[in-house]
Design an enzyme around this catalytic site. Structure first.
Site, PDB file in Angstrom:
ATOM      1  N   CYS A 113     -18.826 -82.915-105.008  1.00 47.91           N
ATOM      2  CA  CYS A 113     -18.035 -84.064-105.432  1.00 47.91           C
ATOM      3  C   CYS A 113     -17.719 -84.882-104.193  1.00 47.91           C
ATOM      4  CB  CYS A 113     -16.767 -83.655-106.169  1.00 47.91           C
ATOM      5  SG  CYS A 113     -15.513 -82.857-105.148  1.00 47.91           S
ATOM      6  N   ASP A 114     -16.985 -85.932-104.359  1.00 46.34           N
ATOM      7  CA  ASP A 114     -16.745 -86.862-103.262  1.00 46.34           C
ATOM      8  C   ASP A 114     -16.088 -86.175-102.076  1.00 46.34           C
ATOM      9  OD1 ASP A 114     -16.822 -89.594-102.258  1.00 46.34           O
ATOM     10  OD2 ASP A 114     -14.644 -89.549-102.411  1.00 46.34           O
TER      11      ASP A 114
END
Length: 505
Positions: A419-420
Site C-alpha cells: 500500500c502507499d
C-alpha cells in the site's frame, strides 16, 4: 485475478502524482512515533498541560517541558532528513542528508520540516552522483578514506548552502503558507479545502496530503499556538464513518454486509483506506465525503479547536488523545457532525440509486456474484459459496480467469501486500491472507506487507488495491499482480490460497 506481463505499464499523471506524494509521506510516516511522543510530552508537561491540571498547579514550569523545543527544532526535522536521504541512497544518503539539514535548521527561526524534506533527498541524490564519478577508480586500501572524506566535505558544503540559500527561501515560503491558512480561517473559507482533500484521499493520496503537507505545517502552527486545525483536515474519521454507516443501512448485497466490519477498522483502528473502495464503487459518493469534510472543518473553525500533534492513524482514539482540553467539545462535535452530514448525503444517493442497482444484473447480490466468479473460474468452488467479501466490479470479473499452477511459471513462495505507506491497510490484508494460508495447512510461504516504493522483483506475487496496481507493476514488473477493492476480505484471497495449495501438491 490475472497474470500480468513482464513489461511495466505506463501509469500516467495520476500514478506520477501518487509516487511523488508517496515519497513525501514516506519521509514522515516512519517517524510518526516521534511526532506522537513530542505531542504527548507537550500535552503533559507544558505549563497548561495535563500534569499541572491534575496537580492543580496551572502555569507552573515543569522540568520536562524543556524537551519540547529541542525535539521540534532538531529531532523531528533531522529524522525526516535522514529518512529522505535513505530513500534515495541508503545509509550513506541518510548521513549526508542529515548533515545538510542542519544548515537549514540553524539558518531558520522556525522548525524546518519543509527544509528537511528538501535537503535530505537532495543531498543524498548529489552524494549518489558524486560517488559515480570515481566508482571503480579508487585504489585498493583507499576506499574508506575517499568515501568518508567525500561525504564529510559534501555534507559541509550542502549545510552551508542550506544555511545561506535554502533556509531563507523555505522560511519565506512557510510564512506565505501560514498567511494563506490564516486568511482562509479569517474569511471562513478553510472548509473549501475539503473540495481537494476528500477526492485526493479516495485516490490514495491521503498519506501524501496528511503526512507530506499538513503534518509539517500543522506542527509549526502547534508550536506557536499550542494546537493546529490542520491536523484535522484529513485525519477526521467522521466523513468515512458516515459513508460506511449509510452502506450498512441502505447499501445492498456484499457492500452492506461488509460495512459494519469496515466501520470498526476505520473509526477505531484509524485505517481510512478501508472506505475508499465504497466511494469508488459509486463515485458520486465523493459528494458525501466532501460535505462531511467541510462540516467538520467548519465546526473546528467556529469553535477554534485543533490538535496538539498529528493523530496517526486517524482513529477516534488517537484524535482524542491529541486534543487539548479546551478543544474537546469542538473536536468531538466536528467528528459527530461530519459523520452525520456525510451519512445523510450518502443515504440519499444510495436510496436514489437502490432500485437501479437491484435491477442491474447481479449487482449487490451474493449468489449472483458467486455464480459469476465460478463461471469465470470454469469450475465450482466450495470456498466461494461462503464469501462474505465485498463485491468485485463487474468489468473485472470478465478478466478473472483464476490463476492455476499451470498458468504461473514461478512457484509462489513470497507474497507481498503493498500500500502507499506499507503500514495500515496492507498490514491488515497480510494478516487476513496469512491466517487463511495457515488454516489451509500450507507451509513455506511468506506473507509480508511493504510500501509500494520499497517493492522489488523478489516478490512472486504482489497484492494491491486497484488504484495502486499500476505503481506496483512498475516497481515489480516480473511479479504476478493481484488487484483487490478491499484488503479486509476479498474473494481473490481464496484463489491465491487455492493456487498455493495446488503448487505445494
Amino acid at each position: 485475478m490475472t497474470a500480468t506481463s513482464v513489461e511495466p505499464k505506463r501509469g500516467g499523471a495520476r500514478v506520477g502524482v501518487q509516487r511523488f506524494g508517496s515519497f513525501l509521506s514516506n519521509m514522515v510516516l516512519p517517524n510518526i512515533a516521534a511526532f506522537i511522543a513530542w505531542g504527548l510530552i507537550t500535552a503533559i508537561f507544558i505549563p497548561d498541560g495535563w500534569w499541572n491540571l491534575i496537580a492543580g498547579t496551572q502555569g507552573a514550569e515543569q522540568p520536562l517541558a524543556a524537551l519540547v523545543g529541542p525535539m521540534i527544532t532538531y529531532l523531528l526535522p533531522l529524522l525526516i532528513a535522514n529518512t529522505g536521504g535513505r530513500l534515495v541512497y541508503g545509509v550513506r544518503g541518510g548521513v549526508v542528508g542529515t548533515i545538510a539539514a542542519m544548515g537549514v535548521i540553524v539558518g531558520s527561526s522556525i522548525p524546518m520540516f519543509l527544509g528537511a524534506m528538501i535537503m535530505g533527498p537532495l543531498a543524498a541524490w548529489v552524494m549518489k552522483q558524486v560517488d559515480r564519478i570515481w566508482d571503480g577508480k579508487i585504489k585498493a586500501g583507499f576506499e574508506m578514506l575517499v568515501n568518508n572524506f567525500s561525504a564529510g566535505i559534501l555534507g559541509m558544503l550542502l549545510a552551508i548552502l542550506g544555511f545561506f540559500g535554502i533556509a531563507p527561501a523555505v522560511t519565506f515560503l512557510s510564512g506565505l503558507l501560514e498567511q494563506g491558512v490564516d486568511f482562509l480561517v479569517s474569511v471562513g473559507l478553510l472548509p473549501l479545502v475539503s473540495l481537494f482533500i476528500e477526492p485526493g484521499k479516495v485516490l490514495f493520496l491521503n498519506n501524501a496530503i496528511n503526512q507530506g503537507v499538513l503534518t509539517p505545517l500543522g506542527t509549526v502552527q502547534a508550536q506557536e499556538d499550542g494546537q493546529s486545525i490542520l491536523f484535522l483536515l484529513e485525519a477526521n474519521p467522521g466523513p468515512g464513518l458516515g459513508i460506511l454507516l449509510a452502506f450498512a443501512i441502505f447499501g445492498i448485497g456484499l457492500f452492506r454486509s461488509s460495512a459494519p466490519g469496515a466501520i470498526l477498522i476505520q473509526f477505531i483502528g484509524g485505517i481510512h483506506e478501508i472506505y475508499f473502495p465504497y466511494v469508488l464503487s459509486k463515485p458520486i459518493l465523493i459528494l458525501a465525503a466532501i460535505a462531511g469534510g467541510m462540516t467538520g472543518v467548519f465546526t473546528n473553525v467556529v469553535f477554534g479547536s485543533g490538535l496538539r500533534a498529528p493523530a496517526s492513524p486517524g482513529s477516534i482514539i488517537a484524535v482524542l488523545i491529541q486534543t487539548p482540553l479546551g478543544s474537546m467539545v469542538g473536536v468531538i462535535l466536528s467528528v459527530v457532525l461530519s459523520a452525520a452530514v456525510s451519512f445523510v448525503v450518502a443515504a440519499v444517493i444510495l436510496r436514489a440509486s437502490r432500485k437501479r442497482d437491484l435491477e442491474r444484473e447481479g449487482a449487490g447480490d451474493l449468489a449472483a456474484a458467486v455464480a459469476r466468479t465460478e463461471a469465470a473460474k470454469g469450475k465450482s468452488s466450495s470456498v466461494l459459496s461462503g464469501l462474505g467479501a465485498q463485491a468485485e466490479r463487474a468489468e473485472d470479473d470478465a478478466e478473472v480467469a483464476g490463476i492455476t499452477s499451470t498458468a504461473v511459471a514461478t512457484k509462489v513462495q513470497n507474497i507481498v501486500f503493498a500500500c502507499d505507506a506499507g503500514m495500515g491497510s496492507s498490514a491488515m490484508g497480510a494478516t487476513v491472507l496469512r491466517n487463511k494460508i495457515k488454516k489451509a495447512g500450507i507451509e513455506g510461504v511468506t506473507v509480508v506487507n511493504k510500501a509500494i516504493d520499497t517493492l522489488d522483483d523478489s516478490a512472486d506475487l504482489v497484492i494491491t488495491q486497484r488504484e495502486l496496481t499500476p505503481r506496483a507493476e512498475q516497481r515489480a514488473p516480473h511479479a504476478q499482480h493481484v488487484s483487490v477493492d478491499n484488503f479486509m476480505n476479498s474473494p481473490r484471497y481464496d484463489e491465491v490460497v487455492t493456487l498455493v495449495a495446488e503448487q505445494n501438491k
